[in-house]
Design a protein around this motif. Structure first.
Motif, short mmCIF file in Angstrom:
data_model
loop_
_atom_site.label_atom_id
_atom_site.label_comp_id
_atom_site.label_asym_id
_atom_site.label_seq_id
_atom_site.Cartn_x
_atom_site.Cartn_y
_atom_site.Cartn_z
N ALA A 11 0.80 -1.18 0.02
CA ALA A 11 0.00 -0.02 0.06
C ALA A 11 0.91 1.48 -0.18
O ALA A 11 2.07 1.16 0.47
CB ALA A 11 -1.04 0.08 1.31
N LEU A 12 0.32 2.31 -0.50
CA LEU A 12 0.99 3.80 -0.60
C LEU A 12 0.10 4.75 -0.04
O LEU A 12 -1.28 4.60 -0.64
CB LEU A 12 1.54 4.07 -1.91
CG LEU A 12 1.86 5.53 -2.27
CD1 LEU A 12 3.07 5.55 -1.48
CD2 LEU A 12 2.00 5.74 -3.76
N VAL A 13 0.35 5.21 0.84
CA VAL A 13 -0.60 6.51 1.59
C VAL A 13 0.32 7.80 1.55
O VAL A 13 1.39 7.93 1.92
CB VAL A 13 -0.65 6.09 2.92
CG1 VAL A 13 -1.69 7.14 3.58
CG2 VAL A 13 -1.58 4.82 3.34
N THR A 14 -0.60 8.81 0.74
CA THR A 14 0.30 10.00 0.75
C THR A 14 -0.42 10.84 1.84
O THR A 14 -1.49 10.66 2.51
CB THR A 14 0.02 10.79 -0.47
OG1 THR A 14 -1.40 11.28 -0.65
CG2 THR A 14 0.11 10.19 -1.82
N GLY A 15 0.45 11.94 2.62
CA GLY A 15 0.10 12.70 3.50
C GLY A 15 0.17 11.65 4.95
O GLY A 15 -0.86 11.86 5.75
N GLY A 16 0.86 10.59 4.76
CA GLY A 16 0.89 9.54 5.83
C GLY A 16 1.69 9.90 7.03
O GLY A 16 2.05 8.97 7.92
N ALA A 17 2.16 11.05 7.03
CA ALA A 17 3.32 11.34 8.38
C ALA A 17 2.64 11.52 9.59
O ALA A 17 3.14 11.38 10.70
CB ALA A 17 4.20 12.55 7.80
N ARG A 18 1.19 11.98 9.47
CA ARG A 18 0.51 12.23 10.57
C ARG A 18 -1.09 12.08 10.53
O ARG A 18 -1.19 11.97 9.42
CB ARG A 18 0.90 13.49 11.21
CG ARG A 18 0.63 14.80 10.27
CD ARG A 18 0.97 15.91 10.72
NE ARG A 18 0.34 17.25 9.86
CZ ARG A 18 0.71 18.54 10.12
NH1 ARG A 18 1.17 18.88 11.31
NH2 ARG A 18 0.13 19.55 9.55
N ALA A 36 4.02 2.08 2.33
CA ALA A 36 4.99 3.19 1.89
C ALA A 36 4.06 4.66 2.13
O ALA A 36 3.08 4.57 1.83
CB ALA A 36 5.55 3.35 0.65
N ILE A 37 4.85 5.76 2.60
CA ILE A 37 4.13 7.03 2.82
C ILE A 37 4.95 7.91 2.01
O ILE A 37 6.24 7.82 1.81
CB ILE A 37 3.85 7.20 4.15
CG1 ILE A 37 5.24 7.50 4.97
CG2 ILE A 37 3.02 6.29 5.02
CD1 ILE A 37 4.96 8.24 6.29
#
Length: 253
Positions: A11-18, A36-37
């Motif tokens: 999976a890939l998530v953008t804006g995944g830092a918080r 992965a983010i």
């Protein structure tokens, strides 16, 4: 319950830092997916615990989704590191501005569109291309919209944000229709008021948000996580082009 398993998927998530993005990344990992983010900021330290706790592979890439070059470079590195594997994409990166309609500037609106609309759209496009090239059999793209795409938000001045999230929700079924022939499902999730670092900038609005929810509270990111995992998994195999509202009932009364 095996339908909810994401074991062996990537999976890939953008804006995944918080915030919600981090919760989505953790939820997908708990279901068994490697995650992965992409983000422009450094991840919350909690992200680095996911790999150990969930026994999955994780990676962080500093990517600005509003920049075509940055986004394409991020995907290229991600493809290389994960051997082109991609089953799930959650474009979650987004920003908001609490400003009256009559005071919004062109630049402020452009910034929202660049991240919330263009960044999301082309993240989904690049993800779909990678899924198709790799012959992904369980492709799922979960767009992050908002209850702001359903209503005029009462406690916040966010006309431009409403417009960008309305764009996300309306593009969802159109993209789903085009990707159906490749076996890729596209749905969206529309969170309500959520306690995140972004909404922490509006502490004076929190009491109003609570009064709008049927259950008298605002959501934690974990409250939205389950909807994302459901849409990513085979438990929602017959769903595409749909939107799930997770808002504590705000839009229903």
């Amino acid at each position: 319950m095996s339908k909810f398993s994401l074991q062996g998927r990537t999976a890939l998530v953008t804006g995944g830092a918080r915030g919600c993005g981090l919760a989505f990344a953790r939820g997908l990992a708990e279901a068994g997916a490697n995650v992965a983010i992409f983000d422009v900021i450094d991840p919350n330290p909690a992200f680095y615990d996911i790999e150990k706790v969930c026994s999955v592979r994780t990676a962080y890439y500093k990517v600005d989704v509003s920049s075509q070059e940055s986004l394409e470079n991020g995907f290229a590195q991600f493809q290389k590191d994960f051997d082109n594997a991609l089953d799930i994409c959650v474009p979650c990166a987004g920003i908001n501005r609490h400003l009256p309609f009559l005071e919004f500037t062109y630049k402020e609106h452009h910034d929202l569109i660049s991240i919330n609309v263009l960044g999301l759209y082309f993240t989904a496009q690049l993800a779909a291309k990678q899924m198709i090239a790799n012959g992904t059999k369980h492709g799922s793209i979960v767009l992050v919209a908002s209850m702001a795409s359903h209503i005029a938000v009462r406690s916040q001045l966010c006309s431009a944000y409403c417009g960008t999230k309305g764009a996300v929700r309306s593009m969802c079924p159109a993209i789903a229709k085009e990707l159906a022939e490749y076996g890729i499902r596209v749905n969206s999730v529309s969170p309500g008021y959520v306690r995140t670092e972004m909404t922490a900038a509006f502490p004076h609005l929190v009491q109003g948000w609570k009064s709008e929810a049927m259950n008298g509270r605002i959501a934690e990111p974990e409250d939205i996580m389950g909807a994302c995992v459901f849409l990513a998994s085979d438990a929602s195999a017959y769903m595409t082009g749909q939107d799930i509202v997770v808002d504590g009932g705000v839009t229903r009364w």
